[in-house]
Design a protein around this motif. Structure first.
Motif, PDB file in Angstrom:
ATOM      1  N   ALA A 226       0.912  -0.808   0.160  1.00  0.00           N
ATOM      2  CA  ALA A 226       0.293  -0.022  -0.344  1.00  0.00           C
ATOM      3  C   ALA A 226       0.483   0.813  -0.152  1.00  0.00           C
ATOM      4  O   ALA A 226       0.486   1.908  -0.944  1.00  0.00           O
ATOM      5  N   MET A 227       1.927   1.526   0.816  1.00  0.00           N
ATOM      6  CA  MET A 227       2.632   2.386   0.699  1.00  0.00           C
ATOM      7  C   MET A 227       3.565   2.759  -0.681  1.00  0.00           C
ATOM      8  O   MET A 227       3.270   3.483  -1.082  1.00  0.00           O
ATOM      9  N   GLN A 228       3.838   1.501  -1.510  1.00  0.00           N
ATOM     10  CA  GLN A 228       4.193   1.965  -2.526  1.00  0.00           C
ATOM     11  C   GLN A 228       3.239   2.398  -3.326  1.00  0.00           C
ATOM     12  O   GLN A 228       3.664   2.835  -4.716  1.00  0.00           O
ATOM     13  N   HIS A 229       1.513   1.332  -3.486  1.00  0.00           N
ATOM     14  CA  HIS A 229       0.838   2.787  -4.261  1.00  0.00           C
ATOM     15  C   HIS A 229       0.721   3.664  -4.253  1.00  0.00           C
ATOM     16  O   HIS A 229       1.165   4.503  -5.069  1.00  0.00           O
ATOM     17  N   PHE A 230       0.675   4.427  -2.869  1.00  0.00           N
ATOM     18  CA  PHE A 230       1.071   5.591  -2.410  1.00  0.00           C
ATOM     19  C   PHE A 230       2.222   6.378  -2.853  1.00  0.00           C
ATOM     20  O   PHE A 230       2.190   7.011  -3.751  1.00  0.00           O
ATOM     21  N   MET A 231       3.445   5.971  -2.838  1.00  0.00           N
ATOM     22  CA  MET A 231       4.117   6.728  -3.637  1.00  0.00           C
ATOM     23  C   MET A 231       3.973   7.145  -5.111  1.00  0.00           C
ATOM     24  O   MET A 231       4.385   7.637  -6.114  1.00  0.00           O
ATOM     25  N   GLN A 232       3.648   5.592  -5.600  1.00  0.00           N
ATOM     26  CA  GLN A 232       3.565   6.021  -7.216  1.00  0.00           C
ATOM     27  C   GLN A 232       2.481   6.798  -7.999  1.00  0.00           C
ATOM     28  O   GLN A 232       2.563   7.345  -8.481  1.00  0.00           O
ATOM     29  N   VAL A 233       0.690   6.670  -7.076  1.00  0.00           N
ATOM     30  CA  VAL A 233       0.143   7.204  -7.830  1.00  0.00           C
ATOM     31  C   VAL A 233       0.935   8.786  -7.359  1.00  0.00           C
ATOM     32  O   VAL A 233      -0.232   9.820  -7.712  1.00  0.00           O
ATOM     33  N   SER A 234       0.835   8.827  -6.231  1.00  0.00           N
ATOM     34  CA  SER A 234       2.145  10.446  -5.498  1.00  0.00           C
ATOM     35  C   SER A 234       2.705  10.968  -6.030  1.00  0.00           C
ATOM     36  O   SER A 234       2.887  12.467  -6.248  1.00  0.00           O
ATOM     37  N   THR A 235       4.240  10.251  -6.948  1.00  0.00           N
ATOM     38  CA  THR A 235       4.742  11.397  -7.407  1.00  0.00           C
ATOM     39  C   THR A 235       5.655  10.981  -8.786  1.00  0.00           C
ATOM     40  O   THR A 235       6.321  11.074  -9.696  1.00  0.00           O
ATOM     41  N   GLY A 236       4.733   9.382  -8.937  1.00  0.00           N
ATOM     42  CA  GLY A 236       4.961   8.777 -10.321  1.00  0.00           C
ATOM     43  C   GLY A 236       5.760   7.905 -10.604  1.00  0.00           C
ATOM     44  O   GLY A 236       6.002   7.636 -11.799  1.00  0.00           O
ATOM     45  N   GLN A 237       6.374   7.839  -9.582  1.00  0.00           N
ATOM     46  CA  GLN A 237       7.585   6.734  -9.644  1.00  0.00           C
ATOM     47  C   GLN A 237       8.306   5.775  -8.301  1.00  0.00           C
ATOM     48  O   GLN A 237       7.131   6.404  -7.262  1.00  0.00           O
ATOM     49  N   VAL A 238       8.810   5.190  -7.861  1.00  0.00           N
ATOM     50  CA  VAL A 238       9.019   3.872  -7.352  1.00  0.00           C
ATOM     51  C   VAL A 238      10.499   4.547  -6.885  1.00  0.00           C
ATOM     52  O   VAL A 238      11.006   3.674  -8.108  1.00  0.00           O
ATOM     53  N   SER A 239      10.633   4.684  -5.712  1.00  0.00           N
ATOM     54  CA  SER A 239      11.389   5.092  -5.306  1.00  0.00           C
ATOM     55  C   SER A 239      12.623   4.986  -4.189  1.00  0.00           C
ATOM     56  O   SER A 239      11.801   4.036  -2.811  1.00  0.00           O
ATOM     57  N   ASP A 240      13.531   4.113  -4.315  1.00  0.00           N
ATOM     58  CA  ASP A 240      14.665   3.427  -3.103  1.00  0.00           C
ATOM     59  C   ASP A 240      15.258   4.781  -2.504  1.00  0.00           C
ATOM     60  O   ASP A 240      16.763   4.503  -2.051  1.00  0.00           O
ATOM     61  N   HIS A 241      14.889   5.591  -2.001  1.00  0.00           N
ATOM     62  CA  HIS A 241      16.123   6.829  -1.789  1.00  0.00           C
ATOM     63  C   HIS A 241      16.103   6.391  -0.869  1.00  0.00           C
ATOM     64  O   HIS A 241      15.131   6.736   0.778  1.00  0.00           O
ATOM     65  N   LEU A 242      17.275   6.790  -0.053  1.00  0.00           N
ATOM     66  CA  LEU A 242      17.310   6.548   1.457  1.00  0.00           C
ATOM     67  C   LEU A 242      17.218   7.743   2.146  1.00  0.00           C
ATOM     68  O   LEU A 242      16.633   8.988   1.669  1.00  0.00           O
ATOM     69  N   GLY A 243      16.584   7.147   3.127  1.00  0.00           N
ATOM     70  CA  GLY A 243      16.103   8.676   4.143  1.00  0.00           C
ATOM     71  C   GLY A 243      14.764   8.635   4.503  1.00  0.00           C
ATOM     72  O   GLY A 243      13.600   9.144   5.211  1.00  0.00           O
TER      73      GLY A 243
END
Length: 376
Positions: A226-243
């Motif tokens: 669900a968190m990954q879905h939120f990231m993708q919908v809200s930013t248009g990408q999936v990221s593993d950015h540290l922090g």
């Protein structure tokens, strides 16, 4: 009277003493033995960060605001504000802290809206720079509650607006920005955090921080999706950015939506207080916290201070509630000696209750030893 001068920069003893209280207890004992002491309130972005800023820098005030906790219950919370610099210092723990978590309250039901209200108040007060201390959070909402308080609106596939508690993360279909505070574009945000976890995955916010905030282990995988879905919908990408996983994902929201820079909480406080320069000006250094162990070598405050003392060729003593790990390992990081303050058999509750008295006794012993040594 001795001419020896010390610097005291002790981290908090959790549930026993704040940094400021511990520093003063030790300073009083040193003064009784004729040792003058410089004090620096220390923190790492968690509880005590606001107090450290206010103690180490003139011109600040504590601002109290009506807001809500992680379950939207009305509370009053405070933050630090420096009018001349137009700087606000806000702890996530103040309104969205783990102290509000109960057995019945899981991350699915909570969010960071209350912290967003503190940020909004600071902006309306005139803040142009806002430092957010990310330690001690009690939520795993990806920072969505904060964003909602600042005017971002989140809708599901049926165009119903979402409250953005944890259970809503997987239902976000679109984000609307028409009502976002215009003043946000003129504010510089700094995330004060030493956490390097990404938002999702095996080292993500749900997997690593969810259980301590009440997320059942059986729900972690679905929550992470669900968190990954939120990231993708809200930013248009999936990221593993540290922090990005810091404070249950607040790191993600502040960086991605508000352009926040990430800085070490300890280093921010150290720079503000001139810690390295003040170590150069004294004869020896005292730090410490509730417990030191092998984890301390991964950037904990007392070890960062002992390493600064080592670089300046100054002795450094750690006054601690409990020590685990070999003396030699601490010595390699600039620690002259680790001195546990508990000197008799006691329970953990007794040790915390008696913490101030035990710290005073150990500080007195140390002061007498150093005073005697300085005469020879």
């Amino acid at each position: 009277m001795s001419s020896v001068r010390a610097l005291i920069a002790i981290d908090s003893f959790k549930n026993s003493m704040t940094s400021i209280q511990a520093n003063q207890i030790v300073a009083d004992q040193l003064k009784a033995q004729g040792i003058s002491a410089d004090q620096i309130a220390i923190a790492d972005g968690g509880e005590g960060t606001v107090a450290a800023f206010l103690a180490n820098q003139a011109g600040g005030e504590l601002v109290s605001v009506a807001t809500v906790d992680i379950a939207q219950r009305p509370i009053t919370a405070s933050y630090g504000y420096f009018a001349e610099q137009r700087l606000a210092v806000i702890e996530v723990a103040a309104a969205s802290g783990i102290q509000f978590v109960t057995d019945q309250l899981t991350p699915s039901q909570t969010n960071t809206y209350g912290t967003g209200l503190l940020i909004k108040d600071a902006i309306q007060r005139g803040a142009k720079q806002i430092v957010i201390g990310l330690g001690g959070s009690g939520t795993v909402d990806g920072g969505a509650g904060i964003l909602r308080a600042l005017g971002y609106r989140f809708f599901d596939a049926d165009d119903h607006e979402l409250m953005m508690v944890g259970a809503d993360l997987g239902n976000v279909a679109r984000v609307e920005t028409a009502q976002v505070l215009p003043a946000l574009t003129a504010v510089q945000f700094v995330n004060a955090s030493d956490v390097t976890n990404p938002l999702t995955g095996e080292q993500g916010a749900a997997a690593i921080f969810g259980p301590q905030k009440g997320l059942p282990k059986a729900d972690i995988e679905a929550y992470d999706v669900a968190m990954q879905h939120f990231m993708q919908v809200s930013t248009g990408q999936v990221s593993d950015h540290l922090g990005d996983g810091a404070a249950g994902g607040i790191g993600f929201a502040l960086r991605q939506f508000l352009g926040a820079q990430v800085q070490s909480g300890f280093k921010l406080v150290a720079k503000l207080s001139g810690l390295a320069e003040r170590i150069q000006a004294v004869d020896w250094v005292i730090s410490g916290e509730g417990q030191v162990d092998d984890q301390s070598f991964m950037g904990k405050v007392p070890i960062q201070i002992s390493e600064l003392a080592q670089a300046a060729d100054k002795p450094c003593y750690l006054l601690v509630g409990n020590q685990q790990g070999a003396n030699q390992a601490f010595a390699e990081h600039g620690v002259t000696a680790v001195l546990p303050i508990v000197d008799h058999v006691s329970t953990l509750d007794e040790a915390m209750t008696q913490g101030p008295a035990n710290l005073a006794k150990m500080a007195d012993r140390l002061a007498r030893i150093v005073t005697a040594a300085s005469r020879h």
